[in-house]
Design an enzyme around this catalytic site. Structure first.
Site, PDB file in Angstrom:
ATOM      1  N   SER A  43       0.799  -1.236   0.000  1.00  0.00           N
ATOM      2  CA  SER A  43       0.000   0.000   0.000  1.00  0.00           C
ATOM      3  C   SER A  43       0.824   1.274   0.000  1.00  0.00           C
ATOM      4  O   SER A  43       0.266   2.364  -0.105  1.00  0.00           O
ATOM      5  CB  SER A  43      -0.930   0.018   1.222  1.00  0.00           C
ATOM      6  OG  SER A  43      -1.967  -0.918   1.068  1.00  0.00           O
ATOM      7  N   GLY A  44       2.141   1.141   0.109  1.00  0.00           N
ATOM      8  CA  GLY A  44       2.983   2.335   0.067  1.00  0.00           C
ATOM      9  C   GLY A  44       2.838   3.134  -1.198  1.00  0.00           C
ATOM     10  O   GLY A  44       3.177   4.329  -1.234  1.00  0.00           O
TER      11      GLY A  44
END
Length: 323
Positions: A43-44
């Site tokens: 999700s970065g």
């Protein structure tokens, strides 16, 4: 790092660069992680999706107040939410992976084979017919499906595949030459396999996450490329100064912490201490932050499901807080 059996790369960059690589990118062949190894960041990469939306708003192709039924009526005629609400996790739309109710991302692929998840549209059947979780704008609840929807909006507005748009308009412009949305079954050289620990053994994460990343997660980057992203964001190469401030504004506040567009914000009583992004998947852990006072970037990439947060705190305490 040795004590926690860290596997990955850490890089601290300001006027000088300090970096270290540990563990193996490929355990079977004992290929070690290197400073230029490409890691999945889960999700970065939501900040890349948010940046893409902001670019299109600047171009006049979208507005933050545009509503989903008008943008994508073929998919979501009944989710009456705005782009702003999607960007800030306040939309209330159903999620295909609700992190408040589910804790095993791998379970999803028992019914929906991960090798079929190759584009944003492939995720739509997992949530489009579910009920809203709460009224739009009522509260914050982290939502992966919201960023899938944002990726579909990018595709509709540009006529390009989401991953192509990001690679062309963000990675290329920022000088992120080693980054991309790579298929797990077709990884390029210098890429790290993600590893899942199982008792006294391990396996790769190839069957635990979608085969290709997209708007809610799954890009691959190097530590140097992540530093380049923060630098080009902060010098207004990717967005105008005004739009960059919009992206980094605390749209949703939680005491000394806040959330902007695709980015977490840590604040003291006086000012912002850190802008940061995080990512966790089976076989992946990632933290990266920009510290505005020192104009410093710290990135920790790991091809294990834990370790990045511990190393981030270790370096912050040792190198930045003088402990």
């Amino acid at each position: 790092m040795e004590n926690i059996d860290f596997s990955g790369v850490a890089m601290l960059k300001n006027q000088e660069v300090w970096s270290v690589a540990k563990g193996f990118a490929d355990r079977s062949n004992e290929r070690p992680n290197a400073l230029d190894t490409r890691f999945g960041i889960a999700s970065g990469c939501k900040i890349f999706t948010a940046t893409a939306i902001c670019q299109l708003v600047e171009e006049g192709k979208l507005s933050f107040e545009d509503r989903l039924p008008q943008l994508l009526p073929e998919f979501f005629p009944n989710f009456d939410v705005t782009i702003h609400q999607l960007l800030t996790h306040t939309s209330g739309i159903p999620d295909y992976f609700d992190e408040e109710a589910m804790d095993d991302f791998e379970e999803i692929w028992a019914k929906h084979p991960m090798y079929l998840m190759q584009s944003a549209a492939d995720f739509v059947p997992l949530f489009k017919d579910e009920s809203m979780k709460f009224a739009p704008g009522e509260r914050f609840q982290y939502n992966n499906a919201g960023f899938i929807v944002l990726g579909l909006i990018v595709e509709k507005a540009t006529g390009q595949a989401f991953t192509d748009f990001v690679e062309e308009n963000i990675f290329s412009r920022a000088g992120m030459g080693k980054s991309g949305y790579f298929r797990l079954d077709r990884l390029p050289k210098e890429a790290a396999f993600g590893y899942i620990e199982e008792e006294n053994s391990w396996r790769t994460n190839q069957y635990a996450i979608p085969v290709k990343g997209g708007p809610d997660g799954g890009a691959f980057v190097t530590a140097g490329d992540m530093a380049a992203f923060w630098e080009r964001l902060m010098d207004f190469t990717l967005l105008s100064e005004e739009m960059t401030k919009t992206l980094l504004s605390p749209h949703v506040a939680f005491d000394v912490h806040a959330y902007g567009y695709g980015v977490w914000i840590a604040r003291s009583e006086e000012a912002v201490v850190k802008y940061h992004v995080t990512g966790y998947d089976p076989g992946v852990s990632f933290h990266s932050g920009y510290y505005p006072d020192a104009k410093t970037v710290l990135t920790v990439l790991s091809n294990k499901g834990e370790g990045a947060a511990d190393v981030m705190k270790l370096i912050e305490d040792a190198a930045m807080n003088g402990k």
